[in-house]
Scaffold this motif. Structure first.
Motif, PDB file in Angstrom:
ATOM      1  N   GLY A   1       8.838  -1.365  -2.739  1.00  0.00           N
ATOM      2  CA  GLY A   1       7.702  -1.420  -1.821  1.00  0.00           C
ATOM      3  C   GLY A   1       7.266  -2.823  -1.478  1.00  0.00           C
ATOM      4  O   GLY A   1       6.245  -3.015  -0.808  1.00  0.00           O
TER       5      GLY A   1
ATOM      6  N   ASN B   1       0.804  -1.214   0.000  1.00  0.00           N
ATOM      7  CA  ASN B   1       0.000   0.000   0.000  1.00  0.00           C
ATOM      8  C   ASN B   1       0.843   1.273   0.000  1.00  0.00           C
ATOM      9  O   ASN B   1       0.331   2.361   0.250  1.00  0.00           O
ATOM     10  N   GLY B   2       2.115   1.147  -0.295  1.00  0.00           N
ATOM     11  CA  GLY B   2       2.980   2.317  -0.358  1.00  0.00           C
ATOM     12  C   GLY B   2       3.079   2.882  -1.764  1.00  0.00           C
ATOM     13  O   GLY B   2       2.436   2.398  -2.703  1.00  0.00           O
ATOM     14  N   LYS B   3       3.915   3.881  -1.927  1.00  0.00           N
ATOM     15  CA  LYS B   3       4.092   4.519  -3.231  1.00  0.00           C
ATOM     16  C   LYS B   3       5.256   3.917  -4.013  1.00  0.00           C
ATOM     17  O   LYS B   3       5.362   4.120  -5.221  1.00  0.00           O
ATOM     18  N   LYS B   4       6.116   3.179  -3.324  1.00  0.00           N
ATOM     19  CA  LYS B   4       7.247   2.565  -4.016  1.00  0.00           C
ATOM     20  C   LYS B   4       6.779   1.334  -4.794  1.00  0.00           C
ATOM     21  O   LYS B   4       5.894   0.607  -4.337  1.00  0.00           O
TER      22      LYS B   4
END
Length: 354
Positions: free
Chosen positions: A145, A98-101
């Protein structure tokens, strides 16, 4: 007019192996087990009291988790169950990425991974396999991520060992790493033991391959309490009953029948090795498989033509029209009788070319 169509999701789905309705075919294209389920699993299905289907299944799958935990040497709270490993993996993608990476996985791998990324809006990056189709673990030193790797890999059939997984985990302390072990029981290294060392490692598996229960859709994950509790929360946010009562009964019986499991996996491995040897004698170039399938090219034959000719002879294998592997085929290991037909038709094909 028709403006509502603008809100429909536009996505290219995963394409499974062909499920032909033809009779009298040799179906070795979907990595199914050629042998029936454990007699104990069949007995559990036959003895299941159908009147109990009016009740919801045990949402916690208590007995099933206990049996799986005993088999793998972990605690029941380290086990998660789902409707096939695809369901489990899809939940993992939703729960952990659920991150941006971007998350990272190989360029040649299980083709459901990019589908889930696009469906759930997860950025991703592919690292190319080496020329020998091995995964370069150093690629995964880069910040990301999350990481997803099938071990053994599909469709290449190649597996990596303990040192590879340890290196991968040391490189990725700050993200969740998923090791997809759908085929591990056919000679690969299982890293379940390492889930006790690395809290951010989760291992997924299935009853579709080595347990011969593809029709019941049973998948599982093994990991730390933190990861499993997050998976449970995501599952319970949309469906608390992902595994039905009959599947739980059959799965529990199957996991307890170790002798049958050991016998059938040994038979698949023996047949695989025999067929690989015979294919090499016919100028094929099969990789060193640790799965229930063989991934191979040929020194001179066109594999798409070979695939299509076998299909005309009612022998179904799998062809992938994809970059880097467009001249390879994947052949599921069937019974010895099925593989003898496959080899006979293969010789016919090669002879007609000469």
């Amino acid at each position: 007019m028709d403006n509502w169509k603008e809100n429909l999701r536009d996505i290219e789905p995963y394409v499974p192996g062909e499920q032909s309705k033809e009779k009298n075919i040799v179906k070795i294209n979907a990595n199914e087990n050629p042998y029936p389920p454990s007699p104990e699993a069949i007995k559990a299905i036959r003895e299941f009291k159908s009147e109990n289907l009016r009740f919801y299944p045990d949402a916690n799958a208590t007995a099933f988790k206990r049996a799986l935990a005993e088999f793998y040497g972990v605690l029941p709270e380290n086990i998660f169950l789902g409707n096939g490993s695809d369901d489990v993996l899809a939940l993992c993608f939703q729960a952990f990425f659920n991150g941006k990476k971007p998350i990272a996985f190989p360029d040649i791998t299980y083709s459901f991974y990019p589908v889930w990324c696009r469906l759930f809006g997860i950025p991703f990056i592919n690292y190319p396999l080496k020329d020998d189709f091995r995964i370069n673990v150093d690629d995964y030193k880069a910040e990301n991520g999350g990481v997803v790797i099938p071990n053994p890999n599909a469709p290449t059939s190649l597996g990596e060992g303990k040192d590879f997984i340890n290196n991968l985990m040391e490189y990725n302390r700050d993200c969740v790493v998923i090791i997809d072990e759908a085929y591990v029981d056919f000679g690969g290294y299982s890293c379940v033991e390492l889930t006790k060392k690395y809290e951010n490692l989760i291992v997924t598996g299935t009853f579709s391959k080595s347990r011969s229960l593809a029709g019941l859709r049973i998948g599982y994950a093994i990991g730390s309490r933190a990861l499993i509790s997050t998976l449970e929360a995501v599952k319970n946010s949309y469906n608390s009953y992902t595994v039905d009562s009959i599947s739980m009964a059959a799965g529990t019986a199957a996991i307890k029948d170790r002798d049958y499991f050991n016998s059938t996996t040994a038979k698949v491995i023996a047949t695989r090795e025999r067929v690989i040897k015979e294919l090499r004698a016919l100028d094929f170039l099969p990789l060193e498989s640790q799965t229930n399938f063989i991934f191979t090219a040929h020194k001179s034959a066109n594999m798409k033509d070979y695939f299509e000719w076998l299909k005309s002879q009612k022998v179904f294998i799998r062809y992938f029209d994809l970059p880097r592997i467009s001249n390879y085929v994947r052949v599921t290991v069937g019974t010895d009788a099925e593989m003898d037909i496959f080899l006979e038709k293969t010789r016919e094909y090669l002879n007609k070319r000469n």
